[in-house]
Design a protein around this motif. Structure first.
Motif, PDB file in Angstrom:
ATOM      1  N   MET A   1       0.838  -1.192   0.000  1.00  0.00           N
ATOM      2  CA  MET A   1       0.000   0.000   0.000  1.00  0.00           C
ATOM      3  C   MET A   1       0.877   1.247   0.000  1.00  0.00           C
ATOM      4  O   MET A   1       1.899   1.302   0.670  1.00  0.00           O
ATOM      5  CB  MET A   1      -0.888   0.018   1.251  1.00  0.00           C
ATOM      6  N   LYS A   2       0.457   2.259  -0.755  1.00  0.00           N
ATOM      7  CA  LYS A   2       1.205   3.504  -0.793  1.00  0.00           C
ATOM      8  C   LYS A   2       1.165   4.183   0.557  1.00  0.00           C
ATOM      9  O   LYS A   2       0.138   4.295   1.199  1.00  0.00           O
ATOM     10  CB  LYS A   2       0.589   4.434  -1.844  1.00  0.00           C
ATOM     11  N   ASP A  61      -0.594   3.068   7.035  1.00  0.00           N
ATOM     12  CA  ASP A  61      -0.923   4.483   7.009  1.00  0.00           C
ATOM     13  C   ASP A  61      -2.376   4.767   6.660  1.00  0.00           C
ATOM     14  O   ASP A  61      -2.876   5.841   6.906  1.00  0.00           O
ATOM     15  CB  ASP A  61      -0.028   5.220   6.002  1.00  0.00           C
ATOM     16  N   GLY A  62      -3.064   3.827   6.037  1.00  0.00           N
ATOM     17  CA  GLY A  62      -4.446   4.065   5.699  1.00  0.00           C
ATOM     18  C   GLY A  62      -4.617   4.902   4.448  1.00  0.00           C
ATOM     19  O   GLY A  62      -3.742   4.971   3.584  1.00  0.00           O
ATOM     20  N   LEU A  63      -5.767   5.574   4.348  1.00  0.00           N
ATOM     21  CA  LEU A  63      -6.126   6.338   3.165  1.00  0.00           C
ATOM     22  C   LEU A  63      -5.718   7.799   3.310  1.00  0.00           C
ATOM     23  O   LEU A  63      -5.636   8.335   4.421  1.00  0.00           O
ATOM     24  CB  LEU A  63      -7.632   6.251   2.923  1.00  0.00           C
ATOM     25  N   ALA A  64      -5.521   8.465   2.168  1.00  0.00           N
ATOM     26  CA  ALA A  64      -5.072   9.853   2.183  1.00  0.00           C
ATOM     27  C   ALA A  64      -6.051  10.756   2.928  1.00  0.00           C
ATOM     28  O   ALA A  64      -5.648  11.611   3.715  1.00  0.00           O
ATOM     29  CB  ALA A  64      -4.871  10.348   0.752  1.00  0.00           C
ATOM     30  N   ASP A 376      -9.646  -0.010   0.770  1.00  0.00           N
ATOM     31  CA  ASP A 376     -10.150   1.254   0.229  1.00  0.00           C
ATOM     32  C   ASP A 376     -11.612   1.508   0.567  1.00  0.00           C
ATOM     33  O   ASP A 376     -12.164   2.536   0.176  1.00  0.00           O
ATOM     34  CB  ASP A 376      -9.982   1.284  -1.295  1.00  0.00           C
ATOM     35  N   HIS A 377     -12.245   0.585   1.300  1.00  0.00           N
ATOM     36  CA  HIS A 377     -13.679   0.717   1.588  1.00  0.00           C
ATOM     37  C   HIS A 377     -13.954   0.491   3.090  1.00  0.00           C
ATOM     38  O   HIS A 377     -14.614  -0.474   3.469  1.00  0.00           O
ATOM     39  CB  HIS A 377     -14.476  -0.258   0.738  1.00  0.00           C
ATOM     40  N   PRO A 378     -13.439   1.387   3.932  1.00  0.00           N
ATOM     41  CA  PRO A 378     -13.637   1.215   5.375  1.00  0.00           C
ATOM     42  C   PRO A 378     -15.010   1.691   5.837  1.00  0.00           C
ATOM     43  O   PRO A 378     -15.701   2.423   5.122  1.00  0.00           O
ATOM     44  CB  PRO A 378     -12.534   2.110   5.971  1.00  0.00           C
ATOM     45  N   TRP A 610      -3.232   2.754  13.831  1.00  0.00           N
ATOM     46  CA  TRP A 610      -3.718   3.470  12.721  1.00  0.00           C
ATOM     47  C   TRP A 610      -3.692   4.728  13.020  1.00  0.00           C
ATOM     48  O   TRP A 610      -3.174   5.462  12.349  1.00  0.00           O
ATOM     49  CB  TRP A 610      -4.815   3.247  11.915  1.00  0.00           C
ATOM     50  N   SER A 611      -3.673   2.544  13.784  1.00  0.00           N
ATOM     51  CA  SER A 611      -3.480   1.124  14.227  1.00  0.00           C
ATOM     52  C   SER A 611      -4.484   0.203  13.546  1.00  0.00           C
ATOM     53  O   SER A 611      -5.654   0.478  13.510  1.00  0.00           O
ATOM     54  CB  SER A 611      -3.676   1.090  15.736  1.00  0.00           C
TER      55      SER A 611
END
Length: 619
Positions: A1-2, A61-64, A376-378, A610-611
């Motif tokens: 993941m980026k 890192d999660g999403l931007a 990508d779909h939390p 974020w964890s």
């Protein structure tokens, strides 16, 4: 993941104007700073990225847009220069940080970005700090409309439509501010993350411990600090402030995050027989039984520091409530801080579940299940925690998984499936169920005689009482046939009274979809709360047997925090295997313990800070 590197070190230079010549702060320098002549405070704001999480969990890192800053506020409190007096600090003023104040944005190699903020602010009349007192800072990012700040009076006013802050209004100190309660919207969405793309995720300071946990006990002298002491970071000139070290502030998101990874496979119970083998694919999911209320700032109980399980030998999780690795490794000894890993929500002390306290899909049509899987779909929800004695299925946030099943012996989906008399080991299609019923009815002499007489063109069909999933009955079984080629078709529908005697409990899985409830674990098996291991004495029965309270009084040590969701944690659900069919409809809530001796699904939950928590489930 980026990896997403958005403002980790937000260097904020804030000018503090004063209203009186006695508006003085002693910052430990050679002489007190007279704020009537202006003062500048420097802060470094640390967003919850991998650089400041420590090394205890798998990190992501999660999403931007989970790092986006849509708006920012500085809230100042004044308190005594004493240990453990943070909660008594009184509100002094709130200040909005404009986007135009952000400057000097840069990224250096693989390092986080830095944003410098320079802003002049002044205390309103009557809010000046007393001489010799401390100034503490709280940062709020992305307020999501939960409060407003008056630019002239610097007063902070909560939005009473979804925030209850009566104690803060009457006594504006930090503990009452932090315990203001935000309530979910009517559609079940948490107000902290109702529109992440446009409004961002609500963030505030994280409660940190002054002593490490993990493999060692933090000790009685450990303090929990949420506010940042900025007294020693106030300077007489802006140039001086920029040249000196910054006060460190660590923020965290106010919501928990849940994702589900897509998966296909075969039911374990049906793998050995090709004719009955059933394939599965995940169909949809939703986070269910979420907390309707949440504190503005996470509440951490210092008494948790000493809790540990003698069933855990891994140092990182012996004292699981405090991390063993510091968030500021470059700090001098005595100034290092450590993450805390649990929370006390507004319903924490409620002894029994009340469905009115939770957003439940069964009673809220707005909580639709999603067919989108992956990182990508939390989905986001409020934290939900409870004592061990309340660690029951009706108080625990869960994920409801819809799983589409193939017809036995095929890879064809979407057909209705059936079970009879609660036997989930044998799965029927409508055709095979009709064949079983036909064979039962043919044992009736009159039926057998009629069928033989009409055998040149005989057929059989069954009709159900409704077109819904779940327990159903057959309302009509129809034989159709002719006595001779070319003869008129005749029917036989006279043996309806025998249907339900032969097949008293038929359950229909509409479209071949079965549902499974996956209760979300926080610490779980691998992070400090192993279950059903030697010496725990776990036996079938109520909560006191599943979570035994031995003579050592180690109930909390073994099990507190095993289940639940905590803000700033990402719970990622992966299905390991599905044993057999689940429920034909959304599983009902019970007050049984969260852990069960048998389960239909095996999952893994990975927890990141974020964890991320990843959970696997055997269905």
């Amino acid at each position: 993941m980026k990896k997403i590197y958005l403002p980790l070190a937000l260097a904020a230079t804030l000018a503090l104007g004063a209203c009186s010549s006695d508006n003085v702060v002693d910052n430990g320098g050679s002489s007190p700073i007279d704020l009537s002549k202006g003062g500048f405070v420097k802060m470094s704001l640390n967003l919850p990225t991998d650089n400041n999480r420590g090394s205890r969990a798998t990190l992501d890192d999660g999403l931007a847009n989970e790092y986006g800053i849509k708006n920012a506020y500085l809230v100042l409190f004044e308190g005594k220069d004493e240990h453990n007096k943070e909660n008594e600090a009184t509100f002094k003023g709130a200040y909005e940080l404009k986007n135009s104040d952000f400057s000097n944005f840069e990224a250096v190699g693989d390092a986080p970005n830095h944003v410098t903020i320079t802003k002049r602010i002044a205390f309103a009349n009557g809010t000046k700090p007393q001489s010799g007192r401390k100034l503490f800072a709280l940062v709020v990012l992305n307020n999501n409309g939960l409060f407003t700040v008056d630019a002239n009076t610097h007063k902070l006013t909560f939005n009473t439509s979804n925030v209850s802050a009566t104690d803060y209004v009457s006594t504006p100190n930090f503990i009452n501010f932090s315990k203001a309660i935000a309530s979910t919207n009517t559609d079940g969405e948490t107000p902290f993350a109702a529109d992440v793309t446009n409004n961002g995720i609500f963030m505030t300071n994280a409660p940190l411990c002054t002593k490490p946990g993990g493999g060692t006990e933090p000790g009685a002298d450990a303090e929990i600090k949420t506010l940042a002491d900025v007294t020693n970071n106030i300077y007489t000139t802006e140039a001086k402030a920029k040249s000196e070290p910054a006060a460190e502030i660590y923020v965290e998101r106010a919501v928990a995050k849940v994702t589900v990874q897509n998966k296909t496979g075969e039911l374990v119970a049906n793998q050995n027989n090709a004719a009955s083998k059933i394939s599965y694919q995940l169909y949809n999911w939703v986070v269910d039984n979420t907390n309707k209320k949440s504190y503005i700032v996470r509440q951490y109980n210092k008494d948790w520091n000493s809790i540990h399980s003698d069933k855990v030998t891994t140092g990182d999780y012996q004292y699981r409530f405090v991390w063993g690795s510091e968030v500021n490794p470059n700090a001098t000894e005595g100034n290092k801080l450590y993450r805390t890993s649990f929370a006390q929500d507004p319903e924490y002390d409620t002894p029994a579940a009340n469905a009115a306290n939770y957003n439940q899909m069964a009673s809220n049509a707005s909580m639709a299940m999603s067919a989108e899987f992956g990182n990508d779909h939390p989905q986001y929800c409020n934290e939900n925690t409870f004592k061990v004695t309340a660690q029951n299925q009706d108080q625990t946030t869960r994920v409801v998984l819809g799983v589409k099943l193939s017809a036995p012996g095929t890879t064809t989906y979407d057909a209705d499936l059936y079970t009879v008399n609660d036997n989930k080991e044998v799965v029927y299609t409508k055709a095979t169920l009709a064949e079983r019923l036909k064979n039962i009815l043919l044992k009736e002499a009159a039926v057998n005689t009629w069928v033989k007489a009409h055998a040149t063109d005989a057929s059989f069909d069954i009709t159900f009482d409704a077109n819904e999933a779940g327990t159903t009955t057959i309302t009509k079984a129809t034989f159709k046939g002719k006595t001779a080629t070319g003869a008129a078709e005749e029917t036989l529908e006279t043996f309806t009274t025998n249907f339900n005697k032969a097949l008293p409990n038929i359950v229909r899985y509409k479209g071949g979809v079965a549902y499974y409830a996956v209760r979300i674990k926080h610490f779980g098996d691998t992070e400090g709360t192993p279950w059903n291991v030697a010496g725990q004495g776990v036996t079938a029965g109520g909560n006191s047997l599943i979570y035994p309270n031995p003579s050592t009084g180690n109930n909390d040590g073994w099990f507190l925090g095993r289940y639940g969701v905590v803000r700033n944690n990402w719970y990622d659900i992966s299905v390991n295997k599905i044993q057999t069919l689940g429920d034909a409809t959304t599983p009902a809530f019970t007050n049984d313990p969260d852990d069960v001796l048998e389960n239909y699904i095996s999952v893994s939950i990975n927890v990141l800070s974020w964890s991320k928590h990843t959970q696997g489930a055997d269905l």
